[in-house]
Design a protein around this motif. Sequence first.
Motif, PDB file in Angstrom:
ATOM      1  N   UNK A   1       0.832  -1.205   0.000  1.00  0.00           N
ATOM      2  CA  UNK A   1       0.000   0.000   0.000  1.00  0.00           C
ATOM      3  C   UNK A   1       0.867   1.255   0.000  1.00  0.00           C
ATOM      4  N   UNK A   2       1.951   1.234   0.792  1.00  0.00           N
ATOM      5  CA  UNK A   2       2.844   2.388   0.839  1.00  0.00           C
ATOM      6  C   UNK A   2       3.554   2.574  -0.500  1.00  0.00           C
ATOM      7  N   UNK A   3       4.002   1.474  -1.099  1.00  0.00           N
ATOM      8  CA  UNK A   3       4.651   1.577  -2.410  1.00  0.00           C
ATOM      9  C   UNK A   3       3.696   2.183  -3.445  1.00  0.00           C
ATOM     10  N   UNK A   4       2.429   1.793  -3.388  1.00  0.00           N
ATOM     11  CA  UNK A   4       1.436   2.334  -4.328  1.00  0.00           C
ATOM     12  C   UNK A   4       1.278   3.834  -4.136  1.00  0.00           C
ATOM     13  N   UNK A   5       1.193   4.278  -2.881  1.00  0.00           N
ATOM     14  CA  UNK A   5       1.017   5.714  -2.616  1.00  0.00           C
ATOM     15  C   UNK A   5       2.254   6.506  -3.044  1.00  0.00           C
TER      16      UNK A   5
END
Length: 342
Positions: A194-198
């Motif tokens: 999720x952090x990589x996506x953001x």
Amino acid sequence: MTSQAFDFHLPTKLNASIPPERRGIRRDQVKMMVLNKQSGQVYHDEFCQLEHYLQEGDLLVLNNSRTIPALLRARFHPNHQKEPSIIEVKLARKLNEFEWEALILSDEVSEGEVLHFSPTLSATVLNQKSPTPLSRILFSKGGTELLEEVYMIGEPIRYEYIHKPWSLEYYQTVFATTPGSLEMPSAGRAISWELLFRLQKKGIQIAFLQLHTGLSYFLDDNLLPSPEQNSEKYMIPEKTMNKVLDTKKRGSKVLAVGTTVVRALETASKTSCLNGWTNLYITEESRLQLVDGIITGFHEPKASHLDMLLAFVPKEKLFPAYEEALNKQYLWHEFGDINVIL
């Protein structure tokens, strides 16, 4: 060699012995201390807020080496006794498809001894503890066959601050792909998909390299290997290096996720080799060519990794920040909190 510049008392309660997921939070909810290397200003946040401290065009470089269960148990017959002894063997460094350096946790094992790990896997001790505590061992299997056996019978290496065994999944980053690390490249553990996506949604670039970590601790503080004694295999894809060079050219920041990434990139800068071995020791005298900032865990007193951090920020700013982290009860080691230096 360990850092002589910075010694401090680390309370036992600040040794993270439990993975965050077992403490009731997500990986990316560990605490984060952000240190501005120009001003020395310190910010406190959760790691899941990382994107707010980065700019569009910045580049995160991640180590996608996968941790293997490198703690093995072997049977052998000391002095040809009928009853076997059970000993622990920690893999330390792969030499070729069949030979490894290993830390054998027994004083009874001598050169030529045969260690039996399973009915289908054994190893012969080629030399014992010379000139380091590590021994060279020759396995009866190699390559993929050996790795499959290791995965069936091995456990993750853990140290004295981890009070109970945790399964291998807790010692992996979510983006790990190629098996080879004997200890987890832990700086990337807090990163979630999720952090990589953001981060990518904000325009922050992501790139990968591999550095397979070796064994860093020989169970004796007087025998700690220096970085020069700890050669580790790295591989940097050409597209990753191109991203790094392009980011530098545009004036954006290149951030290494972990000390392993710093060593790999700065070695490649010195040698012009994208594949090889590195024993690079980075200190406050080092002039970093490619890496502008680092995302890392908190390092224990007098650890050589602290010397590397001084290549990013002077001790007059780093040491007070560490004191603040101690006062605010940040957690140390692979299951602990994160320090970002920008």
